[in-house]
Each structure stands twice: as structure tokens, then as C-alpha cells.
Design an enzyme around this catalytic site. Structure first.
Site, short mmCIF file in Angstrom:
data_model
loop_
_atom_site.label_atom_id
_atom_site.label_comp_id
_atom_site.label_asym_id
_atom_site.label_seq_id
_atom_site.Cartn_x
_atom_site.Cartn_y
_atom_site.Cartn_z
N ASP A 47 0.88 -1.13 -0.11
CA ASP A 47 -0.11 -0.18 0.04
C ASP A 47 0.75 1.46 -0.14
O ASP A 47 2.14 1.08 -0.01
CB ASP A 47 -0.85 -0.25 1.21
N ASP A 56 -0.10 5.18 1.00
CA ASP A 56 -0.41 6.11 2.15
C ASP A 56 -0.16 5.41 3.52
O ASP A 56 -1.00 4.54 3.83
CB ASP A 56 -1.77 6.81 1.76
N GLU A 115 -13.36 5.61 8.47
CA GLU A 115 -12.53 4.70 8.08
C GLU A 115 -11.94 3.83 8.98
O GLU A 115 -11.54 2.78 9.07
CB GLU A 115 -11.48 5.48 7.20
N SER A 122 -2.60 1.37 -4.56
CA SER A 122 -2.89 2.53 -3.60
C SER A 122 -4.29 3.11 -4.10
O SER A 122 -4.64 3.29 -5.36
CB SER A 122 -1.98 3.75 -3.85
N ALA A 123 -5.00 3.51 -3.14
CA ALA A 123 -6.47 4.02 -3.22
C ALA A 123 -6.34 5.55 -3.30
O ALA A 123 -7.14 6.28 -3.19
CB ALA A 123 -7.17 3.69 -2.25
N ASP A 145 -1.56 -0.58 5.93
CA ASP A 145 -2.25 -0.07 7.06
C ASP A 145 -3.44 -0.19 7.31
O ASP A 145 -3.94 0.17 8.37
CB ASP A 145 -1.76 1.31 7.07
O1 C5P Z 1 -2.42 4.45 -0.64
P1 C5P Z 1 -3.64 4.09 0.17
O2 C5P Z 1 -4.50 3.07 -0.55
O3 C5P Z 1 -3.57 3.95 1.86
O4 C5P Z 1 -4.69 5.36 0.06
C1 C5P Z 1 -5.82 5.55 0.75
C2 C5P Z 1 -5.79 6.52 1.80
O5 C5P Z 1 -6.20 7.75 1.48
C3 C5P Z 1 -6.88 6.32 2.58
O6 C5P Z 1 -6.41 5.66 3.98
C4 C5P Z 1 -7.55 7.61 3.40
O7 C5P Z 1 -7.26 8.07 4.47
C5 C5P Z 1 -6.83 8.61 2.48
N1 C5P Z 1 -7.76 9.43 1.61
C6 C5P Z 1 -7.69 10.68 1.82
N2 C5P Z 1 -8.60 11.80 1.19
C7 C5P Z 1 -9.60 11.41 0.32
C8 C5P Z 1 -9.69 9.90 0.30
C9 C5P Z 1 -8.84 9.02 0.89
O8 C5P Z 1 -6.77 11.27 2.60
N3 C5P Z 1 -10.45 12.08 -0.17
MG MG Z 2 -2.85 3.16 3.48
#
Ligand code: C5P
Ligand code: MG
Length: 297
Positions: free
Chosen positions: A49, A51, A96, A164-165, A238
Site C-alpha cells: 500500500d 499512504d 475509515e 494505492s487508493a 495499514d
Molecule cells: O495508498 P492508500 O491506499 O493507503 O490510500 C488511501 C488513503 O487515502 C486512505 O487511507 C484515506 O485515509 C486517504 N484518503 C484521503 N482523502 C480522500 C480519500 C482517501 O486522505 N479524499
Molecule cells: Mg494506506
């Protein structure tokens, strides 16, 4: 003596006895490590992952930004939009990390968060050319030891999939500026779609959020097919949803999962212990993954 047996089990890799390390079944971890070490680096692939896994959760007591947070910069978006994104964060981030709600309950809310945030970003006419500067000015930080992590994987020809999301364009810029975007790195993420004048007009493809990494993984069967001889997986995440990143792996033999538990540590410790093989509690470094990599490759 009797009370040292647990420690002995843990000290195959010295770093595993760090106080931040928690394991429900240290013996099982040892067995997997031995098996992976015996198979060697040619059978290994790493899936991580981004973030709050490769990047730090906090630095000097202050929260570090995610890919999305990095874009909250005056150069890119209006103050009003920044306030709205902050609002969304304040609303949805607690959801979350709320372990009293089930993933089923959280899923539609997470889709709502990502969708609203992406809609706001698209309204801002973000220029592709401004991304590098915004990343440079941000407080995003890869975890201590990141250089060794990326370099070791590149040197041993072990493929690294960053799943990554977050936002692919931002993520790539972070690792490019850190000089670790080596050729063994592949990124699967949400990518921005720019028009011919370089202005953001949409996000490409199917949205990846924290609860659909399974679907995302299954869309990448091509990638995993190419790596079918690499049947040992080291997975870093994470969020509990990150455990699904390996769902598309073909011919899986061993998987060792490492979970960073950054926030709401007491409430979530047990569920992380039940789900990840190795849990790193408020550990801002790559020390443990690096020690594991040195051991098995
Ligand atoms: O890379 P990763 O998959 O961890 O990215 C997802 C993270 O991005 C989530 O854990 C979430 O807290 C964060 N996020 C954010 N703002 C958004 C959507 C997701 O900070 N609008
Ligand atoms: Mg993450």
C-alpha cells in the site's frame, strides 16, 4: 529458561523483538520466513500500500499528508475547496478507522468520500504541470529506511507493486522526487485524466478505494500472471482492506503480511493481530520490512 522460549522464537530476526512489533503467532512467522528464505529472491514479489504504509503517518507529532491531502495547496485549489475537502476528511476519516462498524457498513460511505473528493478536485482545473511543485512543497515523507527498501528490491530484481487508493500521479511524483522510482516498481492507483491542455477533467478507470482492493487486484491478472513464478509474497499495508491486494496472485505459496497500526491503536490492536502476521504499532520506520527482506533475499 522457560520464559525465554517466546523471545527465542522471535529473535530469528533481531528487529522482530523491537517493542513496536506484535505477533499473534511468532512461530508461524518464523516458519514462513524460513520457507521464503529457502526459496530465495527469485520467487519473491512485494505488494505494498502507499499512504501511511510507505509514507509516514506522523512526523514531529504532526500528521503527514496522504496523496489526496498533498493536493490541498493554494497553488492548486481554492480556499473554499480546501475547506470542503477538510470537511470530508473530518467526516469520513473517523469512519475509515472506526472498528465498531463493519466493512459492509463502511464501504458505501468510503465510496461517497472518494467520489465527493474527486468531484471537487475535477472542478478545480488542476494543471498537470503544477503537481511536481505541490509535491515538493508538501510535508509528505516516506518512512525512514525507504531508500534501503526500494534499493534492495531493485538490486535483487524483486518486483514491487504499489497498490494505492490514493492518486497515482501524486504518488509517482513522491517516489520520483525521492529517487526511488526504479524499473521494478509498478503502480496501480487512481490516475488523473488530463485534457490536451493539461487540465484535470476526470479520473481514469474504475475507482480504487480502501475496500475494493480485491476487485482492483483481480483486474490486474495480467501483472500477476507475468509474476506467476514468484509464489512468495511480502505484503505491506495499514488498513485491513489492504490484505486483499494479493487476491489476484497466481500460484501463491507463502504470504507474510505486515500491518502498520498507526492510529486508534488500543481499539484496533486485536483485529490487526488477528489479520496481519506482523503488526507494527506506531512504528514510523521501514526497519522491520528491511530486516525481513535482508533475511529472505
Ligand atoms: O495508498 P492508500 O491506499 O493507503 O490510500 C488511501 C488513503 O487515502 C486512505 O487511507 C484515506 O485515509 C486517504 N484518503 C484521503 N482523502 C480522500 C480519500 C482517501 O486522505 N479524499
Ligand atoms: Mg494506506
Amino acid at each position: 529458561g522457560k520464559d525465554t522460549s517466546d523471545t527465542e522464537q522471535r529473535v530469528k530476526i533481531a528487529e522482530l523483538s523491537k517493542s513496536s512489533v506484535c505477533m499473534k503467532e511468532p512461530e508461524r512467522v518464523n516458519e514462513i520466513l524460513t520457507s521464503m528464505r529457502n526459496s530465495g529472491s527469485s520467487t519473491l514479489q512485494v505488494i505494498s500500500d502507499f499512504d501511511m504504509t510507505l509514507t509516514r503517518f506522523a512526523y514531529n507529532g504532526k500528521r503527514c499528508p496522504t496523496c489526496h491531502n498533498i493536493l490541498e495547496n493554494d497553488k492548486l485549489i481554492s480556499e473554499e475547496c480546501q475547506a470542503e475537502l477538510q470537511n470530508l476528511l473530518d467526516t469520513y476519516y473517523p469512519i475509515e478507522i472506526d472498528c465498531t462498524r463493519s466493512p459492509e457498513e463502511k464501504l458505501p460511505l468510503m465510496v461517497e468520500w472518494w467520489t465527493k473528493a474527486h468531484d471537487l478536485l475535477v472542478q478545480q482545473k488542476i494543471k498537470k504541470a503544477d503537481l511536481a511543485l505541490v509535491v515538493r512543497e508538501s510535508e509528505a515523507r516516506l518512512r525512514d529506511g525507504y531508500k534501503e527498501f526500494f534499493k534492495h528490491l531493485n538490486d535483487t530484481c524483486v518486483p514491487l507493486l504499489i497498490f494505492s487508493a490514493g492518486i497515482g500521479d501524486v504518488l509517482e511524483e513522491v517516489i520520483r522526487q525521492a529517487d526511488v522510482f526504479f524499473s521494478n516498481v509498478k503502480v496501480v492507483s487512481n490516475y488523473m485524466d488530463f485534457d490536451e491542455s493539461g487540465v484535470l477533467r476526470a479520473f481514469k478507470g474504475q475507482l480504487i478505494h480502501i475496500y475494493n482492493k480485491r476487485e482492483g487486484a483481480l483486474l490486474n491478472t495480467q501483472h500477476f500472471q507475468e509474476l506467476h513464478s514468484r509464489s512468495n509474497v511480502l505484503l505491506l499495508g495499514d488498513s485491513l482492506g489492504d490484505l486483499n491486494m494479493s487476491d489476484g496472485v497466481s500460484d501463491l505459496q507463502n504470504i507474510l503480511t505486515i500491518g502498520y497500526l498507526n492510529d486508534k491503536v488500543d481499539e484496533r490492536r486485536q483485529s490487526y493481530l488477528n489479520s496481519y502476521d506482523v503488526v507494527l504499532v506506531k512504528d514510523e520506520s521501514m526497519e522491520v520490512p528491511n530486516a525481513i527482506l535482508r533475511y529472505i533475499t
